[in-house]
Write a protein that holds these residues in place. Structure first.
Motif, PDB file in Angstrom:
ATOM      1  N   THR A   3      66.996  17.129  38.774  1.00  0.00           N
ATOM      2  CA  THR A   3      65.779  17.124  37.956  1.00  0.00           C
ATOM      3  C   THR A   3      65.490  18.277  37.523  1.00  0.00           C
ATOM      4  O   THR A   3      65.624  18.966  37.781  1.00  0.00           O
ATOM      5  N   ILE A  15      61.823  15.450  33.798  1.00  0.00           N
ATOM      6  CA  ILE A  15      63.549  14.837  33.121  1.00  0.00           C
ATOM      7  C   ILE A  15      65.057  14.671  35.211  1.00  0.00           C
ATOM      8  O   ILE A  15      65.262  15.490  35.496  1.00  0.00           O
ATOM      9  N   ILE A  22      71.375  11.593  31.050  1.00  0.00           N
ATOM     10  CA  ILE A  22      69.948  11.708  31.476  1.00  0.00           C
ATOM     11  C   ILE A  22      69.583  10.514  31.207  1.00  0.00           C
ATOM     12  O   ILE A  22      70.201   9.158  30.992  1.00  0.00           O
ATOM     13  N   ILE A  25      62.766  10.061  32.182  1.00  0.00           N
ATOM     14  CA  ILE A  25      61.719  10.393  31.929  1.00  0.00           C
ATOM     15  C   ILE A  25      60.553  10.240  32.980  1.00  0.00           C
ATOM     16  O   ILE A  25      59.711   9.104  32.227  1.00  0.00           O
ATOM     17  N   LEU A  42      70.279  19.774  31.439  1.00  0.00           N
ATOM     18  CA  LEU A  42      68.630  19.720  31.632  1.00  0.00           C
ATOM     19  C   LEU A  42      68.107  21.317  30.614  1.00  0.00           C
ATOM     20  O   LEU A  42      67.380  20.499  30.599  1.00  0.00           O
ATOM     21  N   ALA A  45      68.380  19.289  27.451  1.00  0.00           N
ATOM     22  CA  ALA A  45      67.042  17.745  27.283  1.00  0.00           C
ATOM     23  C   ALA A  45      65.410  19.200  27.183  1.00  0.00           C
ATOM     24  O   ALA A  45      64.797  18.406  26.846  1.00  0.00           O
ATOM     25  N   GLU A  46      65.507  20.054  28.083  1.00  0.00           N
ATOM     26  CA  GLU A  46      64.515  20.756  28.059  1.00  0.00           C
ATOM     27  C   GLU A  46      63.990  21.505  26.665  1.00  0.00           C
ATOM     28  O   GLU A  46      63.110  21.378  25.796  1.00  0.00           O
ATOM     29  N   LEU A  49      63.520  18.625  23.986  1.00  0.00           N
ATOM     30  CA  LEU A  49      61.914  18.568  23.493  1.00  0.00           C
ATOM     31  C   LEU A  49      60.903  19.497  23.137  1.00  0.00           C
ATOM     32  O   LEU A  49      59.769  19.131  22.558  1.00  0.00           O
ATOM     33  N   ILE A 116      63.331   6.057  30.003  1.00  0.00           N
ATOM     34  CA  ILE A 116      63.727   7.971  29.261  1.00  0.00           C
ATOM     35  C   ILE A 116      62.666   7.634  28.070  1.00  0.00           C
ATOM     36  O   ILE A 116      62.721   7.404  27.084  1.00  0.00           O
TER      37      ILE A 116
END
Length: 154
Positions: A3, A15, A22, A25, A42, A45-46, A49, A116
């Motif tokens: 996470t 996340i 993924i 969220i 991750l 993804a960060e 986003l 998600i």
């Protein structure tokens, strides 16, 4: 499962990833107590986003996996076809999937069960009359996300 917590304009997000995908969220996540672990997925993804919240990204290219019924998965796949800055009603989604609009409540339930959010843009689904309707993260978060995509929409 790994996470990652991140701050965002709509509050803390946690996340979740597993097996290179993924998986969820969560909204309203508190700050982590442990140090950040390194995880390339991750990190991506960060980053994506953060770009989305900065108005620099309109699509995501992350591998996603979510547990759900066949119907839920169909709805979630259709949600991903709603373009950035556009909205659709629950009835619209039902019709696009080949169902009568009367199934819109089931579409709403599947929409609300989306694990998600943001990456699968359930915030882009609104009421048939154009109003903001339920959102698992709360209507204020939904409004913020839609206003991010189309300033002044709501």
């Amino acid at each position: 499962m790994t996470t990652r917590w991140m701050d965002s304009p709509i509050g803390g997000l946690r996340i979740h990833a597993s097996a290179g995908l993924i998986t969820a969220i969560d909204f309203g996540a508190g700050k982590p107590r442990r140090t950040r672990s390194s995880d390339p997925l991750l990190d991506r993804a960060e980053q994506q986003l953060s770009e989305y919240f900065a108005g620099e990204r309109t699509t995501f290219d992350l591998p996603l996996a979510s547990e759900g019924s066949e119907f839920q998965k169909k709805v979630w796949a259709e949600l991903q076809r709603i373009p950035y800055g556009e909205t659709a009603s629950y009835g619209d989604i039902a019709r696009r999937l080949g169902y009568e609009p009367v199934i819109s409540r089931a579409v709403g339930a599947a929409n609300g069960a989306n694990p998600i959010p943001i990456l699968v843009p359930c915030h882009r689904v609104i009421g048939a009359d154009g109003s903001l309707t339920g959102y698992a993260g709360g209507l204020e978060r939904k409004k913020t996300l839609l206003d991010l995509e189309v300033p002044g929409l709501f």
